[in-house]
Design a protein around this motif. Structure first.
Motif, PDB file in Angstrom:
ATOM      1  N   ARG A 122      34.127  31.244 -31.325  1.00 34.27           N
ATOM      2  CA  ARG A 122      33.432  30.000 -30.955  1.00 34.27           C
ATOM      3  C   ARG A 122      33.524  29.779 -29.445  1.00 34.27           C
ATOM      4  NH1 ARG A 122      32.056  26.342 -34.499  1.00 34.27           N
ATOM      5  NH2 ARG A 122      32.647  24.619 -33.128  1.00 34.27           N
ATOM      6  N   ASP A 208      30.376  35.744 -34.570  1.00 37.10           N
ATOM      7  CA  ASP A 208      30.143  36.092 -35.968  1.00 37.10           C
ATOM      8  C   ASP A 208      28.755  36.724 -36.082  1.00 37.10           C
ATOM      9  OD1 ASP A 208      32.526  35.341 -37.159  1.00 37.10           O
ATOM     10  OD2 ASP A 208      31.911  33.249 -37.353  1.00 37.10           O
ATOM     11  N   THR A 234      28.532  29.682 -36.203  1.00 33.33           N
ATOM     12  CA  THR A 234      29.749  29.244 -35.510  1.00 33.33           C
ATOM     13  C   THR A 234      29.618  29.287 -33.995  1.00 33.33           C
ATOM     14  OG1 THR A 234      30.547  31.517 -35.735  1.00 33.33           O
ATOM     15  CG2 THR A 234      31.312  29.923 -37.369  1.00 33.33           C
ATOM     16  N   TRP A 235      28.527  29.856 -33.487  1.00 33.01           N
ATOM     17  CA  TRP A 235      28.367  29.936 -32.030  1.00 33.01           C
ATOM     18  C   TRP A 235      27.952  28.558 -31.514  1.00 33.01           C
ATOM     19  CZ3 TRP A 235      30.168  33.558 -29.038  1.00 33.01           C
ATOM     20  CH2 TRP A 235      29.736  33.658 -27.703  1.00 33.01           C
TER      21      TRP A 235
END
Length: 308
Positions: A122, A208, A234-235
């Motif tokens: 992240r 991810d 999730t970025w």
């Protein structure tokens, strides 16, 4: 718990090269615990204050000398101890049967070296370090995880009684040449092992995989497929912290995939394909300026080219 185990190690535990056992604190009924290593010789001594030979019992069953058991006066030696030898040992007066002393024996292994890996999934919000022990100890084992940034501070990250876990580092320093250090220490009554893991944040970026990957035939285009996807969920902000994507595709029954790299887009048209053939596709993501590592591949999707 960690402090308690250190106290055991520092003031109570006595490591013997020949017997590989330690004494612990009393358990129920005032019976002390002795810890031993599986596969090592373990010698137990009777508190009969010089009264000569003693009778030994395991869980109140008399122990006879055998290939893996030696009886010598007031001493009992277990050769290459195995888990079947765990239990409560007691030594007794041979004539009266009165017990001189009792000890509860637990067998296991000292902790192996913790295995530690750190990734920023992240970026730029945090770094997650995961750890696990390289062996099962079969004994109460405590792990303590701390991290530091240069020499500025040391923060506790995790303290658990499990064989694996995660540690999340928030408010990370970006674009710094000063490394973080994560230290994982595993401790049990037979010893302790530590691992130090150092990293620069930008070198451990690993998104991810992309999500919602689809590939489909294009009407009236017998040699093209349309590939679409979304950035990793999730970025945090793909519009500011850009990503690039690696496309891997191959034809059915082929073991020679082709690779294409595209920048800051979430669709691509595969061209020059063989008519009516079935193709398989996977997509990976990576930091736009090539920091860190590529993500794992997305799940494989497939489509057959359009045919009239």
């Amino acid at each position: 718990m960690y402090v308690k185990l250190l106290a055991i190690l520092g003031s109570v535990m006595v490591l013997l090269n020949t017997s590989s056992t330690t004494e612990g604190e009393p358990i129920v009924g005032g019976v002390p615990t002795r810890y031993g290593q599986i596969g090592r010789n373990i010698t137990l001594s009777c508190n009969n204050t010089g009264d000569g030979a003693a009778e030994w019992r395991l869980n109140d069953i008399k122990i006879m000398e055998a290939g893996d058991v030696e009886l010598s006066g007031s001493h009992l030696t277990l050769l290459s101890a195995n888990p079947s030898r765990e239990g409560q040992y007691s030594c007794h007066n041979q004539e009266t049967g009165n017990a001189y002393s009792k000890v509860s024996l637990l067998l296991g292994y000292p902790p192996g070296k913790p295995q530690v890996s750190c990734w920023s999934v992240r970026y730029p919000l945090n770094v997650v370090c995961s750890w696990k022990l390289e062996n099962q100890t079969y004994l109460p084992t405590e792990t303590k995880v701390t991290y530091s940034y240069g020499v500025e501070y040391v923060e506790g990250c995790s303290s658990e009684g499990t064989l694996q876990g995660n540690c999340t580092i928030e408010d990370i320093k970006l674009f710094s040449k000063i490394p973080y250090t994560v230290k994982v220490t595993a401790t049990n009554p037979l010893g302790f092992r530590s691992t130090n893991k150092q990293f620069i944040v930008e070198k451990i970026i690993k998104p991810d995989p992309p999500t919602d990957v689809t590939v489909s035939a294009i009407p009236n285009q017998p040699k093209k497929l349309l590939l679409q996807w979304k950035p990793p969920a999730t970025w945090p902000d793909p519009e500011i912290f850009l990503l690039k994507y690696i496309i891997k595709y191959w034809q059915e029954r082929s073991n020679r995939p082709r690779m294409i790299e595209v920048s800051d887009q979430t669709n691509y048209t595969l061209r020059g394909l063989r008519s009516r053939a079935l193709y398989f596709v996977e997509v990976a993501a990576k930091d736009f300026v090539d920091n860190g590592n590529s993500s794992d591949w997305s799940p494989t999707v497939s489509a057959r080219l359009w045919s009239s």
